[in-house]
Write a protein that holds these residues in place. Structure first.
Motif, short mmCIF file in Angstrom:
data_model
loop_
_atom_site.label_atom_id
_atom_site.label_comp_id
_atom_site.label_asym_id
_atom_site.label_seq_id
_atom_site.Cartn_x
_atom_site.Cartn_y
_atom_site.Cartn_z
N TYR A 82 -2.60 1.12 -2.02
CA TYR A 82 -2.38 -0.01 -1.12
C TYR A 82 -0.95 -0.04 -0.62
O TYR A 82 -0.71 -0.26 0.58
CB TYR A 82 -2.72 -1.32 -1.82
CG TYR A 82 -2.23 -2.53 -1.05
CD1 TYR A 82 -2.88 -2.95 0.10
CD2 TYR A 82 -1.09 -3.22 -1.46
CE1 TYR A 82 -2.42 -4.04 0.82
CE2 TYR A 82 -0.62 -4.31 -0.75
CZ TYR A 82 -1.29 -4.71 0.38
OH TYR A 82 -0.82 -5.79 1.11
N HIS A 83 0.02 0.19 -1.49
CA HIS A 83 1.41 0.12 -1.07
C HIS A 83 1.83 1.34 -0.24
O HIS A 83 2.71 1.24 0.61
CB HIS A 83 2.33 -0.04 -2.29
CG HIS A 83 2.32 -1.42 -2.85
ND1 HIS A 83 1.48 -1.81 -3.87
CD2 HIS A 83 3.02 -2.54 -2.51
CE1 HIS A 83 1.68 -3.08 -4.15
NE2 HIS A 83 2.61 -3.55 -3.34
N LEU A 124 0.56 0.28 3.05
CA LEU A 124 1.44 -0.76 3.58
C LEU A 124 2.74 -0.15 4.11
O LEU A 124 3.21 -0.53 5.20
CB LEU A 124 1.74 -1.78 2.49
CG LEU A 124 2.72 -2.91 2.85
CD1 LEU A 124 2.18 -3.76 3.98
CD2 LEU A 124 3.01 -3.77 1.62
N MET A 139 2.05 1.51 7.45
CA MET A 139 1.89 0.55 8.53
C MET A 139 3.22 -0.09 8.92
O MET A 139 3.46 -0.37 10.11
CB MET A 139 0.89 -0.53 8.12
CG MET A 139 -0.53 -0.03 7.96
SD MET A 139 -1.22 0.66 9.49
CE MET A 139 -1.30 -0.79 10.51
N VAL A 140 4.08 -0.32 7.95
CA VAL A 140 5.40 -0.88 8.27
C VAL A 140 6.21 0.09 9.12
O VAL A 140 6.93 -0.32 10.04
CB VAL A 140 6.15 -1.24 6.96
CG1 VAL A 140 7.61 -1.57 7.25
CG2 VAL A 140 5.48 -2.41 6.28
N SER A 175 2.53 -5.37 12.96
CA SER A 175 1.24 -5.75 12.40
C SER A 175 1.35 -6.21 10.95
O SER A 175 0.35 -6.63 10.36
CB SER A 175 0.26 -4.56 12.47
OG SER A 175 0.71 -3.50 11.64
N THR A 176 2.55 -6.13 10.39
CA THR A 176 2.77 -6.56 9.02
C THR A 176 3.90 -7.59 8.98
O THR A 176 4.83 -7.55 9.80
CB THR A 176 3.17 -5.38 8.12
OG1 THR A 176 4.43 -4.84 8.56
CG2 THR A 176 2.12 -4.28 8.18
N TYR A 218 -3.00 -8.16 0.54
CA TYR A 218 -3.38 -7.72 1.88
C TYR A 218 -3.40 -8.90 2.85
O TYR A 218 -2.92 -8.79 3.99
CB TYR A 218 -4.75 -7.04 1.84
CG TYR A 218 -5.22 -6.56 3.19
CD1 TYR A 218 -4.82 -5.33 3.69
CD2 TYR A 218 -6.06 -7.36 3.98
CE1 TYR A 218 -5.24 -4.88 4.93
CE2 TYR A 218 -6.50 -6.92 5.22
CZ TYR A 218 -6.08 -5.69 5.69
OH TYR A 218 -6.48 -5.27 6.94
N ASP A 276 0.34 -9.78 3.45
CA ASP A 276 1.23 -8.77 4.03
C ASP A 276 0.91 -8.44 5.48
O ASP A 276 1.79 -8.02 6.23
CB ASP A 276 1.19 -7.48 3.21
CG ASP A 276 1.85 -7.64 1.86
OD1 ASP A 276 2.74 -8.51 1.73
OD2 ASP A 276 1.48 -6.91 0.92
N PHE A 277 -0.32 -8.63 5.89
CA PHE A 277 -0.74 -8.20 7.22
C PHE A 277 -0.99 -9.41 8.12
O PHE A 277 -1.45 -10.46 7.66
CB PHE A 277 -2.00 -7.34 7.16
CG PHE A 277 -1.75 -5.96 6.63
CD1 PHE A 277 -1.43 -4.92 7.48
CD2 PHE A 277 -1.80 -5.71 5.27
CE1 PHE A 277 -1.20 -3.65 7.00
CE2 PHE A 277 -1.56 -4.45 4.77
CZ PHE A 277 -1.26 -3.41 5.64
#
Length: 244
Positions: free
Chosen positions: A23-24, A27, A30-31, A37-38, A216, A219-220
């Motif tokens: 997951y991280h 993340l 995506m960052v 988006s985060t 989730y 964070d998003f």
């Protein structure tokens, strides 16, 4: 070690840790690729804008800058102190002559022998030690930012002489401090979930799964939220104005 006692621990606990790690990683991807988006990406751009505005209006905003950084340092200090206390408690349990496994033998799924108890407590202790380490590094960077952000005329002819210091450098240090604080917090959450390992690996797996779902949602940015969309647009405008 019999496999019938260890198979739940060997399967569920690593699976929970891999779930949190994946997951991280997602993340972080995506960052880097879609920062708006985060919430982490949006807040990162906002912090850079804040640092530049604090430096530009240093004579008016110096007290505000120091107080804000002090509040962040106090939060990191609180988390670091909590990690130290938990580490001291776990170390006391490990060094105790009392066998804590006796009242749990009939209530724990998975392995619960002396070796299993030792592995569990040492794993949890290691996670909290690393959490304390990252929080202490975060405090170091944030204290340096509190000094550098109040240097007058920071961006005035930075290439002249042998001393060069820009607001971009201060922003990078600030981002490192916040990043280390975030890593310390996420390790603390993982260690908190692993504390349920004392009562069996099934609780660890379900706790991590619920925590990933909660993180989730936090964070998003949800695509159907108009307020979040407007905040993203405002942050993009401010970021473009800052770059120009």
């Amino acid at each position: 070690m019999e496999w019938k006692r260890w198979y739940l621990d060997v399967i569920l606990v690593p699976l929970a840790l891999v779930m949190m790690l994946c997951y991280h990683i997602y993340l972080s991807f995506m960052v880097r690729t879609h920062p708006f988006s985060t919430l982490l990406g949006i807040n990162s751009r906002g912090r850079r804008i804040w640092i530049c505005s604090m430096i530009k209006e240093n004579q008016k905003m110096n007290i505000l800058a120091v107080q804000t950084l002090r509040n962040i340092v106090m939060g990191a200090t609180l988390m670091a102190t909590t990690c130290v206390l938990l580490c001291a408690g776990l170390a006391a349990v490990l060094s105790s002559t009392y066998s804590i496994k006796k009242p749990l033998n009939d209530a724990v799924f998975g392995a619960h022998g002396d070796f299993a108890i030792t592995i569990k407590y040492l794993t949890i202790l290691t996670i909290f030690i690393f959490s304390f380490f990252f929080h202490s590094l975060s405090i170091r960077f944030l204290n340096q930012v509190a000094i550098l952000v109040n240097i007058p005329n920071l961006d005035t002819n930075p290439s002249s002489g042998c001393f060069s210091l820009t607001s971009e450098h201060v922003s990078e240090m600030f981002e490192k401090g916040i990043f280390l604080n975030t890593v310390g917090n996420r390790l603390f959450y993982t260690g908190f979930s692993l504390m349920l390992w004392i009562f069996g690996p099934i609780l660890v797996f379900f706790c991590v799964m619920v925590m990933v779902l909660v993180l989730y949602n936090l964070d998003f940015v949800t695509s159907n939220n108009n307020k979040e969309k407007q905040r993203v647009v405002d942050c993009r405008r401010a970021s473009s104005d800052l770059n120009s």
